[in-house]
Scaffold this active site. Structure first.
Site, PDB file in Angstrom:
ATOM      1  CD  GLU A 248     -12.674 -10.419 -42.602  1.00 28.71           C
ATOM      2  OE1 GLU A 248     -11.982 -10.968 -43.476  1.00 28.71           O
ATOM      3  OE2 GLU A 248     -13.730 -10.911 -42.167  1.00 28.71           O
ATOM      4  CB  CYS A 249     -13.888  -4.841 -40.418  1.00 29.88           C
ATOM      5  SG  CYS A 249     -14.851  -3.305 -40.547  1.00 29.88           S
TER       6      CYS A 249
END
Length: 418
Positions: A314-315
């Site tokens: 995530e990110c």
């Protein structure tokens, strides 16, 4: 009753005021919790350090009213707002901290940066107090006040409004906190954190009338709340200064549903534990890219895990799963090479906003409410996208993320089910 600390605009000093009040009350033996309005990973860790209790994220855009009510229920809660009191997502400001005040029937303490004003303080505070009858301004804290004379001018101007002045906080450079591109320097990176929190508490004690703060009583009764099913039965989560952006309410849901959760540190070159799902959350891999590239035990075990487990980034975790990550100095670093992705911070570009995302594959299938906040530029992303996406207005965006075999990820931070 609990209360919400808000301001007319960002940069008014909400975080320092909130931390000082939390620490002062905790030192007095009062059991209370902190919470943060909206999508934020950094400020909540300061709240936890200040009062010794887990900090909630309450997001009026991404979470349902039932979800917010169930998370907020329990011991007294001081919520720190984000941006200005009525600032939210386009087109109508949904998700503003004023929404939380309405939903939870909480009074608001307004923190105003008074450093560049005198009599003009009155129409500003009066305007906020009258803007929405459903949002009660219970008092005002005047921050960055220049002198005793300045304080008297401000208080005299506010007297006709009948809005209590809880206190005047003088300008104090020692209370300015170091920051970087995503917000404050993280709590776990501050060797002076305890000294700072004590100084903030002492400042609030010396300058605020705590008797004028709204009463601290519990919000409702703890109740069964809607929970998100875990994406796997056993989950290994990267957790250190480079991978710190995981929402506690999601992890709590997964744990409550019976998932086994373990943590490991890529920066410490720890091998990835055996698990059904390896989760690399967001954080600051761009600040540690050279170190991550050299952590052979972590990288090799992650590549091996991709053969037997699902892996989700995530990110920052998403960037780590890619081929290369170029830092702000223009140096390219090899990453895990599990996704056909190249990212760069050599030329920063802000990507910010709420997202509605949907996937038919990967560990997070279905519809989700999420947000995006990063400065990375995607140089190349070749492969199958993971999510379809819309912005807060419902406008279609380009597909997000990538999936290749058992490895997937995107720049979207998942908050709650849609």
């Amino acid at each position: 009753m609990s209360f919400l600390i808000a301001a007319p605009a960002s940069g008014s000093g909400k975080t320092t005021v909130t931390l000082g009040i939390l620490r002062a009350l905790a030192e007095d033996g009062i059991a209370l919790r902190g919470a943060k309005s909206g999508p934020d990973y950094i400020d909540p860790r300061f709240h936890e350090a200040a009062c010794g209790q887990p900090c909630l994220n309450l997001d009026a855009w991404a979470m349902s009213p039932d979800r917010i009510t169930s998370l907020a229920a329990g011991s007294p809660l001081i919520i720190e707002g984000a941006m200005g009191l009525f600032d939210g997502a386009p087109p109508d400001g949904k998700g503003a901290c004023a929404d939380l005040a309405r939903q939870l029937s909480l009074p608001v303490v307004l923190v105003v940066d008074a450093s560049r004003m005198a009599q003009s303080i009155a129409p500003i505070v009066k305007g906020f107090a009258s803007h929405d009858p459903a949002v009660e301004i219970a008092g005002v804290i005047l921050n960055k006040v220049g002198s005793d004379r300045h304080a008297r001018m401000l208080c005299d101007a506010l007297a006709p409004t009948n809005i209590p002045v809880i206190g005047c906080i003088p300008r104090d450079p020692s209370l300015i906190q170091p920051s970087r591109h995503l917000g404050l320097v993280q709590a776990q990176e501050r060797p002076d954190l305890e000294a700072f929190l004590s100084r903030a508490a002492d400042t609030m004690r010396a300058n605020l009338d705590f008797q004028l703060l709204p009463d601290l009583i519990s919000i409702g009764s703890p109740q069964t709340r809607p929970a998100i099913a875990p994406p796997a039965q056993s989950i290994a989560i990267a957790q250190d200064a480079a991978f710190a952006f995981a929402y506690p309410h999601l992890l709590a849901d997964w744990h409550a549903a019976g998932a086994t959760i373990t943590t490991f540190s890529p920066l410490a070159d720890e091998a990835v534990p055996q698990a059904d799902l390896i989760y690399l959350p967001g954080g600051y891999p761009e600040l540690h890219a050279g170190h991550i590239a050299g952590k052979t035990a972590f990288i090799q075990s992650l590549r091996f895990a991709a053969q037997i487990s699902d892996i989700y980034g995530e990110c920052g975790g998403y960037m780590t799963l890619g081929e290369t990550l170029t830092d702000a100095q223009g140096t390219s670093h090899r990453m895990a090479g599990l996704l056909p992705l190249e990212t760069s911070f050599a030329t920063r570009k802000l990507h910010l906003g709420y997202r509605s995302i949907q996937s038919k594959t990967g560990p997070f299938q279905g519809r989700w409410k999420a947000h995006e906040f990063h400065y990375a530029t995607t140089i190349a992303a070749n492969g199958d996208p993971l999510f379809t996406a819309q912005d807060a207005t419902g406008t279609d965006l380009p597909d997000m993320g990538l999936i290749q075999g058992r490895v997937s990820g995107s720049f979207a931070h998942i908050i709650d089910q849609a």
